[in-house]
Design an enzyme around this catalytic site. Sequence first.
Site, PDB file in Angstrom:
ATOM      1  N   PHE A 168      24.019  40.401  21.691  1.00 50.58           N
ATOM      2  CA  PHE A 168      24.176  39.965  23.065  1.00 50.58           C
ATOM      3  C   PHE A 168      25.552  39.345  23.276  1.00 50.58           C
ATOM      4  CE2 PHE A 168      23.647  36.521  26.273  1.00 50.58           C
ATOM      5  CZ  PHE A 168      23.431  37.339  27.381  1.00 50.58           C
ATOM      6  N   GLN A 169      26.257  39.848  24.267  1.00 52.97           N
ATOM      7  CA  GLN A 169      27.598  39.407  24.642  1.00 52.97           C
ATOM      8  C   GLN A 169      28.594  39.519  23.479  1.00 52.97           C
ATOM      9  OE1 GLN A 169      27.264  35.533  26.633  1.00 52.97           O
ATOM     10  NE2 GLN A 169      26.964  36.593  28.596  1.00 52.97           N
ATOM     11  N   MET A 205      52.317  46.549  51.306  1.00 51.73           N
ATOM     12  CA  MET A 205      53.284  47.368  50.578  1.00 51.73           C
ATOM     13  C   MET A 205      52.798  48.804  50.447  1.00 51.73           C
ATOM     14  SD  MET A 205      56.274  47.419  49.328  1.00 51.73           S
ATOM     15  CE  MET A 205      56.897  45.828  48.792  1.00 51.73           C
ATOM     16  N   LYS A 226      31.074  32.103  16.177  1.00 55.48           N
ATOM     17  CA  LYS A 226      30.366  30.867  16.522  1.00 55.48           C
ATOM     18  C   LYS A 226      29.994  30.063  15.282  1.00 55.48           C
ATOM     19  CE  LYS A 226      26.735  28.841  19.334  1.00 55.48           C
ATOM     20  NZ  LYS A 226      25.684  29.029  20.358  1.00 55.48           N
ATOM     21  N   GLU A 250      37.146  33.497  34.894  1.00 59.78           N
ATOM     22  CA  GLU A 250      38.007  33.469  33.705  1.00 59.78           C
ATOM     23  C   GLU A 250      39.393  34.046  33.983  1.00 59.78           C
ATOM     24  OE1 GLU A 250      33.762  33.673  32.019  1.00 59.78           O
ATOM     25  OE2 GLU A 250      34.878  34.697  33.609  1.00 59.78           O
TER      26      GLU A 250
END
Length: 600
Positions: free
Chosen positions: A155-156, A509, A205, A93
């Site tokens: 959940f999630q 760097m 949802k 993602e």
Amino acid sequence: LSALCGYGSTGKQGGYPGGTGEIRAFSKFSRALNKRKGVRRMNKLTGAEIVIECLKEQGVDTVFGYPGGTILNIYDALYKHQDEITHILTSHEQGAAHAADGYARATGKVGVCMATSGPGATNLVTGIATACMDSIPVVAITCNVAVSLLGRDSFQEIDIAGITMPITKYNFIVKDITKLADTIRRAFTIAQTGRPGPVLIDITKDVTANSCDYEYKAPEPIVRQNSTITEEDMEKALYLIRNAKKPFIFAGGGAVIADAADELKSFAHKIQAPVADSLMGKGAFDGTDELYTGMVGMHGTKTSNFGITECDLLIVVGARFSDRVTGNAAKFAPNAKILQFDVDPAEIDKNVKTYASVIGDVKTILKKLNARLDPVNHDEWLAHIDRMKDMYPLRYEKNLLTGPYVVEQIYELTQGDAVITTEVGQHQMWAAQFYKYKHPRTFVTSGGLGTMGYGLGAALGAKMGCKDKVVINIAGDGCFRMNMNEIATATRYNIPVIQVVLNNHVLGMVRQWQTLFYGKRYSHTVLNDAVDFVKVAEGMGAKAYRVTSKEEFMPVLKEAIGLNIPVVIDCQIHCDDKVFPMVSPGAPIQDAFDENDLKI
């Protein structure tokens, strides 16, 4: 008619499964005809279908994302419109967020990314923050658990709106389907208006599953912010410009965002002022122009740093005075009156005290100034700047394969017409110093946040938005490790980006700082391990080369461009190559030093 339009007896749009090609064609033709005629036609659609229709309203042709449980309804709706909206399934993602960002920077349009709830949404956070710091218009669409499950540690479930509040221009959580379409439209408007930035829309949802009436609306035009440009401010600016003896222009990312390159060039030549840029301002002013002096700041040219220190008027066009630009802000441009042009009033006097300012769209400001200014002569000042250019050129070791050599060769072959993306570190500075950016939106890099792992995803987005351009991502080996899985995305869709890795087997760097300021104590910056980037790239389906000498690089690059497929070029360079000039942290920019100064 109900049957032809795809409606069942319940009145809900049933989609097209089981229907004939003629019905699908008629329905699509009917919608297009209604839009063309400006007809307002009500359809009952699911929330997921409304999301897709709103994206089409906004002219979105490409989205980047990764599906999951809560966003499945949207992906199901997207499946039915894959001939209208291209979806790129990234490997992670974060890659999707960076791809949307790169698409936006390279095209000037809004980039769109999508993710599911929980870890899918949180994986977008770094990309959203990157876009926020650099004022990039991105709309991130996430989905959450149903309203009945919110606040129950489901959940999630994650409060992604709360998490992203400090790093978005605005964010929404949609719990009512009747507000969905207008929320999406507002998000796109907010992302593009004034100072651009990312906007997040979190949709539960159940909203994506529910149905309501949908009515097509054409996008509202984005109006440039001109109401804040006052005659009093313009008169003061004109007075300062007309009376300056040693004017200097400093261009930032705002000049790129405002598409002000033509106006900036006319302005600079009319008032005969040298021009420097920030990292984000690359391409706002032609890097081959005789008035151009290079980047300013920690790794800017001595000519730019010394010129700004000596000037009597510093004209700042769309820049926010980052600490990497100013060094010690109290000693920045000590002999100059500072005149700042910016669309965001919050940037005035935030980091550096200005003498005067004009607030508004910088393209409009420059256009108004050009119309009221007569050409002036600053030949003596420009001759002094030219002498400094001769005294303080950028240098590097000519006999070895080095980062600056690779970047110069990329420029020689592409003549400044490629889109260059980068990760963050030494390679990023070399790309800024040694490639001449002639046009805006050809340098895509993470400036404010400095995100390692940004460039490859951004390159994919830039190539999807600019299919006729050669797109090359320049990375260090440390950065490439972070998101090199996006090579698999490039090969999955045959997105022909070229990944150049300046491989010094260290975090370059950080090692440079450890060498100069930490007594050469190389704590956890050495990457000398068994990882073989050529084998990794080939394992993901890309063509790969290893380059160990100067003579090998140009033939390989020519072949890579000609192949028009995803290519990785692993360039082996020395671990102690450094970026010069440099300004020590906290020092004023006039204290810039290079390798010759260190020998004294």
